[in-house]
Design an enzyme around this catalytic site. Structure first.
Site, PDB file in Angstrom:
ATOM      1  N   LYS A  22      53.413  14.655  89.809  1.00  0.00           N
ATOM      2  CA  LYS A  22      52.000  15.428  89.791  1.00  0.00           C
ATOM      3  C   LYS A  22      51.929  16.276  88.635  1.00  0.00           C
ATOM      4  O   LYS A  22      53.134  16.845  88.330  1.00  0.00           O
ATOM      5  CB  LYS A  22      51.585  16.068  91.169  1.00  0.00           C
ATOM      6  CG  LYS A  22      52.580  17.074  91.428  1.00  0.00           C
ATOM      7  CD  LYS A  22      52.111  17.941  92.674  1.00  0.00           C
ATOM      8  CE  LYS A  22      53.006  19.270  92.899  1.00  0.00           C
ATOM      9  NZ  LYS A  22      52.878  19.918  93.961  1.00  0.00           N
TER      10      LYS A  22
ATOM     11  N   LYS B  73      61.870  21.845  96.246  1.00  0.00           N
ATOM     12  CA  LYS B  73      62.354  23.040  95.616  1.00  0.00           C
ATOM     13  C   LYS B  73      63.662  23.483  95.982  1.00  0.00           C
ATOM     14  O   LYS B  73      64.171  24.567  95.355  1.00  0.00           O
ATOM     15  CB  LYS B  73      61.353  24.067  96.193  1.00  0.00           C
ATOM     16  CG  LYS B  73      59.806  24.007  95.346  1.00  0.00           C
ATOM     17  CD  LYS B  73      59.099  25.000  95.838  1.00  0.00           C
ATOM     18  CE  LYS B  73      57.494  24.851  95.166  1.00  0.00           C
ATOM     19  NZ  LYS B  73      56.565  25.873  95.496  1.00  0.00           N
TER      20      LYS B  73
ATOM     21  N   LYS C 250      52.175  23.402  86.549  1.00  0.00           N
ATOM     22  CA  LYS C 250      52.337  24.276  85.431  1.00  0.00           C
ATOM     23  C   LYS C 250      53.829  24.268  85.438  1.00  0.00           C
ATOM     24  O   LYS C 250      54.505  24.931  85.961  1.00  0.00           O
ATOM     25  CB  LYS C 250      51.963  25.777  85.871  1.00  0.00           C
ATOM     26  CG  LYS C 250      51.897  26.633  84.906  1.00  0.00           C
ATOM     27  CD  LYS C 250      51.298  27.868  85.348  1.00  0.00           C
ATOM     28  CE  LYS C 250      51.931  28.951  84.310  1.00  0.00           C
ATOM     29  NZ  LYS C 250      50.963  29.607  83.525  1.00  0.00           N
TER      30      LYS C 250
END
Ligand code: AMP
Ligand code: TRP
Length: 327
Positions: A192, A111, A195
């Site tokens: 994976k 991230k 959203k």
């Protein structure tokens, strides 16, 4: 009854990965365990999110969890920020964790990559997660595969804290579903399902209408060899479809694979099975949405129950490190 805690970010609705990787187990655990489930709105502050959106998504997440089968009579569903001990406990644990171990968290590395500036909250995120878990004396933490490393950290922090200050915290155990622990993106089967605005065709929401589910599964990326075989490494796209079909119908993926000759029929049956799996959730969602007062009541009751447990554990931990009793 074993104590269970798990958490989910307030993204608004759930995708099939959330449901198969975690929420299905949350629902099943209600029958056997003392379950606490948190909507982790404080964790969401590590990303850019509009205040109004955060509020509405927190409520929408609660509705989706109830639609998925959480029952406030049999579990405690609450919003993390409504139990202030989470941030207080996180501080005690931040003073237990090291920079080195947080720097090794792969989710932090992913991230923070390619970002000009990285927030401190993104770095300490797994410590807040450990606080979520340890405040409830949780023995079991049902999560998807992507949480393995965070759960290992929570265990290490509990052990270290206990070694230094005495036997205060319960050392938790992560649990993962046998099939469905890592649902992959239908368009990018190496990643994976999440959203993601970049891959709307790759993610199935639990609220997607049947025709959207059918279209997404039909267009799912597979491979060119045409053989239906369960081989997650060599054939990630086909194996992902087999897993979806297998969990939706309660079978093993390699057994399901033997039933198919070609990708067309496999996709048709997978779409059908997922549509059927989600149908009762969608029906419940429609009726819950008609009663906006219900969720506020559930969350208020959940926060009150969560505070009792979290308050007690926090006072034990605070006293163990030498903090004075609140005046
Ligand atoms: P999140 O939405 O990131 O807060 O995740 C909530 C829960 O869903 C966690 O237990 C995750 O491990 C699980 N989860 C998220 N994405 C997936 C996925 N693609 N496959 C399986 N489990 C997942
Ligand atoms: N980090 C988890 C995720 O992204 C969410 C989470 C926060 C969680 N606190 C938790 C999961 C405690 C299990 C237990 O999915």
């Amino acid at each position: 009854m074993p104590r269970v805690l798990s958490g989910i970010q307030p993204s608004g609705d759930l995708h099939l990965g959330n449901y198969l990787g975690a929420i299905r187990s949350w629902v099943a655990n209600q029958d056997t365990d003392d379950c606490f489930y948190a909507i982790v709105d404080l964790h969401a502050l590590t990303l850019d999110i509009e205040p109004g959106d955060l509020r509405s998504r927190t409520a929408a997440t609660a509705v989706s969890l109830l639609a998925a089968g959480l029952d406030p009579e049999r579990c405690t569903l609450f919003v993390q920020s409504q139990v202030h001990e989470h941030t207080e406990m996180a501080w005690l644990l931040e003073c237990t964790a090291t920079m080195g171990e947080l720097g090794r968290m792969t989710q932090f590395k992913d991230k923070s990559e390619r970002r000009a500036s990285v927030r401190v909250g993104l770095f300490t995120y797994p410590v807040l997660q450990a606080a979520d878990i340890l405040l409830y004396d949780s023995e079991l933490v049902p999560v998807g595969d992507d949480q393995r490393q965070h759960l290992e950290l929570a265990r290490q922090l509990a052990v270290r804290f206990n070694n230094r200050f005495g036997p205060v915290l319960v050392v938790p155990e992560a649990t993962f579903p046998v099939v469905g622990a890592r649902v992959m993106d239908l368009q990018h089967p190496g990643q994976k399902m999440s959203k993601s605005v970049h891959s709307p065709l790759g993610t199935i929401s639990i609220l997607d209408p049947p025709q959207d589910i059918e279209r997404k599964v039909r267009r799912a990326v597979t491979d060119n060899d045409g053989e239906v075989r369960y081989d997650p490494r060599g054939k990630p796209g086909v194996s992902n479809l087999l897993e979806l079909l297998a969990v939706s119908t309660g079978q093993a993926p390699d057994v399901v694979a033997d039933l198919y000759e070609g990708y067309g029929p496999l996709k048709a049956d997978t779409a059908e099975a997922v549509i059927e799996l989600l149908r009762p959730l969608q029906r419940r969602h429609a009726s819950l949405s008609a009663d906006p007062g219900l969720v506020a009541g559930v969350l208020a009751g959940g926060a009150a129950k969560a505070r009792q447990v979290a308050g007690e554990t926090y006072r034990r931990a605070a006293s163990a490190v030498g903090l004075l009793e609140p005046g």
